[in-house]
Design a protein around this motif. Structure first.
Motif, PDB file in Angstrom:
ATOM      1  N   PHE A  47       0.847  -1.184   0.000  1.00 31.64           N
ATOM      2  CA  PHE A  47       0.000   0.000   0.000  1.00 31.64           C
ATOM      3  C   PHE A  47       0.889   1.242   0.000  1.00 31.64           C
ATOM      4  CE2 PHE A  47      -2.725  -3.262   1.864  1.00 31.64           C
ATOM      5  CZ  PHE A  47      -3.921  -3.057   1.203  1.00 31.64           C
ATOM      6  N   PRO A  48       0.349   2.371  -0.460  1.00 27.72           N
ATOM      7  CA  PRO A  48       1.121   3.616  -0.358  1.00 27.72           C
ATOM      8  C   PRO A  48       1.485   3.891   1.102  1.00 27.72           C
ATOM      9  CG  PRO A  48      -0.814   3.928  -1.750  1.00 27.72           C
ATOM     10  CD  PRO A  48      -0.944   2.572  -1.120  1.00 27.72           C
ATOM     11  N   ASN A  49       2.596   4.590   1.299  1.00 27.68           N
ATOM     12  CA  ASN A  49       3.095   4.836   2.658  1.00 27.68           C
ATOM     13  C   ASN A  49       2.082   5.497   3.574  1.00 27.68           C
ATOM     14  OD1 ASN A  49       5.554   3.640   2.117  1.00 27.68           O
ATOM     15  ND2 ASN A  49       6.548   5.570   1.573  1.00 27.68           N
ATOM     16  N   ASP A  50       1.304   6.451   3.051  1.00 28.37           N
ATOM     17  CA  ASP A  50       0.342   7.129   3.923  1.00 28.37           C
ATOM     18  C   ASP A  50      -0.733   6.167   4.431  1.00 28.37           C
ATOM     19  OD1 ASP A  50      -0.762   7.154   1.221  1.00 28.37           O
ATOM     20  OD2 ASP A  50      -2.269   8.556   1.969  1.00 28.37           O
ATOM     21  N   ILE A  51      -1.144   5.226   3.602  1.00 30.70           N
ATOM     22  CA  ILE A  51      -2.132   4.234   4.022  1.00 30.70           C
ATOM     23  C   ILE A  51      -1.514   3.282   5.037  1.00 30.70           C
ATOM     24  CG2 ILE A  51      -3.456   2.215   3.238  1.00 30.70           C
ATOM     25  CD1 ILE A  51      -4.233   3.861   0.753  1.00 30.70           C
ATOM     26  N   SER A  52      -0.297   2.842   4.783  1.00 30.07           N
ATOM     27  CA  SER A  52       0.386   1.965   5.738  1.00 30.07           C
ATOM     28  C   SER A  52       0.554   2.653   7.084  1.00 30.07           C
ATOM     29  CB  SER A  52       1.749   1.539   5.194  1.00 30.07           C
ATOM     30  OG  SER A  52       1.586   0.769   4.022  1.00 30.07           O
ATOM     31  N   ASP A  53       0.888   3.935   7.059  1.00 28.52           N
ATOM     32  CA  ASP A  53       1.056   4.689   8.302  1.00 28.52           C
ATOM     33  C   ASP A  53      -0.268   4.838   9.051  1.00 28.52           C
ATOM     34  OD1 ASP A  53       3.747   4.944   7.678  1.00 28.52           O
ATOM     35  OD2 ASP A  53       3.575   7.038   7.019  1.00 28.52           O
ATOM     36  N   LEU A  54      -1.345   5.124   8.313  1.00 28.45           N
ATOM     37  CA  LEU A  54      -2.669   5.224   8.933  1.00 28.45           C
ATOM     38  C   LEU A  54      -3.081   3.891   9.555  1.00 28.45           C
ATOM     39  CD1 LEU A  54      -4.909   7.317   6.487  1.00 28.45           C
ATOM     40  CD2 LEU A  54      -4.617   7.717   8.935  1.00 28.45           C
ATOM     41  N   ALA A  55      -2.871   2.816   8.819  1.00 31.57           N
ATOM     42  CA  ALA A  55      -3.237   1.486   9.323  1.00 31.57           C
ATOM     43  C   ALA A  55      -2.455   1.167  10.598  1.00 31.57           C
ATOM     44  CB  ALA A  55      -2.993   0.422   8.250  1.00 31.57           C
ATOM     45  N   ALA A  56      -1.174   1.475  10.613  1.00 33.19           N
ATOM     46  CA  ALA A  56      -0.354   1.227  11.806  1.00 33.19           C
ATOM     47  C   ALA A  56      -0.846   2.057  12.977  1.00 33.19           C
ATOM     48  CB  ALA A  56       1.115   1.530  11.507  1.00 33.19           C
ATOM     49  N   ALA A  70      -5.124  -3.670   4.451  1.00 38.41           N
ATOM     50  CA  ALA A  70      -4.182  -2.656   4.952  1.00 38.41           C
ATOM     51  C   ALA A  70      -3.951  -2.833   6.445  1.00 38.41           C
ATOM     52  CB  ALA A  70      -4.707  -1.255   4.656  1.00 38.41           C
ATOM     53  N   LEU A  71      -5.015  -3.115   7.183  1.00 40.94           N
ATOM     54  CA  LEU A  71      -4.879  -3.297   8.627  1.00 40.94           C
ATOM     55  C   LEU A  71      -4.085  -4.554   8.971  1.00 40.94           C
ATOM     56  CD1 LEU A  71      -8.489  -2.242   9.656  1.00 40.94           C
ATOM     57  CD2 LEU A  71      -6.369  -1.039  10.277  1.00 40.94           C
ATOM     58  N   THR A  72      -4.359  -5.649   8.269  1.00 50.21           N
ATOM     59  CA  THR A  72      -3.672  -6.902   8.593  1.00 50.21           C
ATOM     60  C   THR A  72      -2.248  -6.950   8.050  1.00 50.21           C
ATOM     61  OG1 THR A  72      -4.671  -8.034   6.689  1.00 50.21           O
ATOM     62  CG2 THR A  72      -5.803  -8.238   8.831  1.00 50.21           C
ATOM     63  N   ALA A  73      -1.861  -5.958   7.258  1.00 45.92           N
ATOM     64  CA  ALA A  73      -0.468  -5.860   6.818  1.00 45.92           C
ATOM     65  C   ALA A  73       0.435  -5.364   7.948  1.00 45.92           C
ATOM     66  CB  ALA A  73      -0.363  -4.928   5.615  1.00 45.92           C
ATOM     67  N   VAL A  74      -0.177  -4.841   9.005  1.00 47.23           N
ATOM     68  CA  VAL A  74       0.568  -4.303  10.144  1.00 47.23           C
ATOM     69  C   VAL A  74       0.908  -5.433  11.115  1.00 47.23           C
ATOM     70  CG1 VAL A  74       0.486  -2.711  12.109  1.00 47.23           C
ATOM     71  CG2 VAL A  74      -0.606  -2.079   9.931  1.00 47.23           C
ATOM     72  N   ALA A  75       2.182  -5.546  11.469  1.00 47.06           N
ATOM     73  CA  ALA A  75       2.598  -6.549  12.451  1.00 47.06           C
ATOM     74  C   ALA A  75       1.869  -6.291  13.770  1.00 47.06           C
ATOM     75  CB  ALA A  75       4.108  -6.482  12.670  1.00 47.06           C
ATOM     76  N   GLY A  76       1.361  -7.338  14.359  1.00 48.96           N
ATOM     77  CA  GLY A  76       0.631  -7.218  15.619  1.00 48.96           C
ATOM     78  C   GLY A  76      -0.856  -6.984  15.443  1.00 48.96           C
ATOM     79  N   SER A  77      -1.320  -6.919  14.209  1.00 47.63           N
ATOM     80  CA  SER A  77      -2.737  -6.645  13.955  1.00 47.63           C
ATOM     81  C   SER A  77      -3.662  -7.749  14.452  1.00 47.63           C
ATOM     82  CB  SER A  77      -2.984  -6.394  12.465  1.00 47.63           C
ATOM     83  OG  SER A  77      -2.632  -7.536  11.703  1.00 47.63           O
ATOM     84  N   SER A  78      -3.130  -8.947  14.646  1.00 46.82           N
ATOM     85  CA  SER A  78      -3.988 -10.053  15.096  1.00 46.82           C
ATOM     86  C   SER A  78      -4.557  -9.816  16.488  1.00 46.82           C
ATOM     87  CB  SER A  78      -3.226 -11.384  15.056  1.00 46.82           C
ATOM     88  OG  SER A  78      -2.101 -11.326  15.913  1.00 46.82           O
ATOM     89  N   ALA A  79      -3.950  -8.922  17.252  1.00 48.65           N
ATOM     90  CA  ALA A  79      -4.482  -8.588  18.575  1.00 48.65           C
ATOM     91  C   ALA A  79      -5.694  -7.670  18.473  1.00 48.65           C
ATOM     92  CB  ALA A  79      -3.410  -7.910  19.419  1.00 48.65           C
ATOM     93  N   VAL A  80      -5.918  -7.077  17.292  1.00 45.96           N
ATOM     94  CA  VAL A  80      -6.961  -6.064  17.118  1.00 45.96           C
ATOM     95  C   VAL A  80      -8.017  -6.477  16.091  1.00 45.96           C
ATOM     96  CG1 VAL A  80      -7.354  -3.703  16.285  1.00 45.96           C
ATOM     97  CG2 VAL A  80      -5.425  -4.180  17.800  1.00 45.96           C
ATOM     98  N   ILE A  81      -7.596  -7.024  14.965  1.00 47.27           N
ATOM     99  CA  ILE A  81      -8.525  -7.320  13.873  1.00 47.27           C
ATOM    100  C   ILE A  81      -9.189  -8.663  14.104  1.00 47.27           C
ATOM    101  CG2 ILE A  81      -8.792  -7.633  11.375  1.00 47.27           C
ATOM    102  CD1 ILE A  81      -8.005  -4.776  12.348  1.00 47.27           C
TER     103      ILE A  81
END
Length: 164
Positions: free
Chosen positions: A2-11, A38-49
Motif C-alpha cells: 500500500f502507499p506509505n500514507d495508508i500503511s502509516d494510517l493502518a499502523a 491494509a490493517l492486517t499488513a501491520v505486524a501485531g494486527s492479530s491482537a486487534v482485527i
C-alpha cells in the motif's frame, strides 16, 4: 503493498486500538477487503482485527450483515442507511468494539445523476453509536476512488479510537 500514507494510517489504527484493548471488524463493498488488507499488513494486527466482511452483493449485505432487504430496495446499496446498517451489522456479528463500513460506486460505470461514480458512503460503529460520512471522489479512476476510500475508512477508525 500500500502507499506509505495508508500503511502509516493502518499502523496508527492498530496501535490506538491495541492501546485501548479494542477489536475491529470491517464491512466492505467497493473496496473488496482492501481496508482489512491494509490493517492486517501491520505486524501485531492479530491482537486487534477480528474479521472482515466483503459484502459486494446485496445478498451478502443481507445474509452476512443483516441489512434489511427493504432498506436496500428503498435506498439502494450506496446510501447512508445501508452504510450505517453495514457498520452496525459487522460490529454486532463480530462482537467487536469498532467497525467500519464502505459502500460506493468506484466506476468506471454504474453511476447516475443521483449517484455518480465516486460516491462513497462510510459508517463507523462504536459503543457510542454509528457515525456516517459521505464523499464524492470526483475525477478519479477506479483505483483512485478505492485508495481514497481506504484513507477515509482508516481515518474514521483512528478518530473512533480518539487518536485523531
Amino acid at each position: 503493498m500500500f502507499p506509505n500514507d495508508i500503511s502509516d494510517l493502518a499502523a496508527a489504527v492498530i496501535a490506538a486500538a491495541a492501546e485501548h484493548g479494542w477489536t475491529i471488524a470491517t464491512a466492505e463493498s467497493c473496496t473488496g477487503g482492501l481496508v482489512s488488507g491494509a490493517l492486517t499488513a501491520v505486524a501485531g494486527s492479530s491482537a486487534v482485527i477480528d474479521r472482515g466482511f466483503v459484502t459486494y452483493s446485496n445478498t451478502a449485505k443481507i445474509e452476512l450483515l443483516g441489512v434489511p432487504a427493504t432498506m436496500l430496495e428503498v435506498h439502494g446499496a450506496v446510501s447512508e442507511p445501508v452504510a450505517r446498517a453495514m457498520a452496525q451489522g459487522a460490529r454486532d456479528r463480530a462482537r467487536t468494539d469498532l467497525s467500519v463500513s464502505i459502500t460506493g460506486i468506484a466506476g468506471p460505470g454504474g453511476g447516475s445523476a443521483e449517484k455518480p461514480v465516486g460516491l462513497v458512503h462510510f459508517g463507523c460503529a462504536s459503543l457510542s453509536g454509528v457515525g456516517h460520512q459521505r464523499h464524492v471522489f470526483e475525477g478519479m479512476d477506479r483505483e483512485g476512488v478505492r485508495l481514497a476510500s481506504i484513507r477515509v475508512a482508516l481515518g474514521l477508525l483512528l478518530e473512533a479510537c480518539g487518536a485523531r
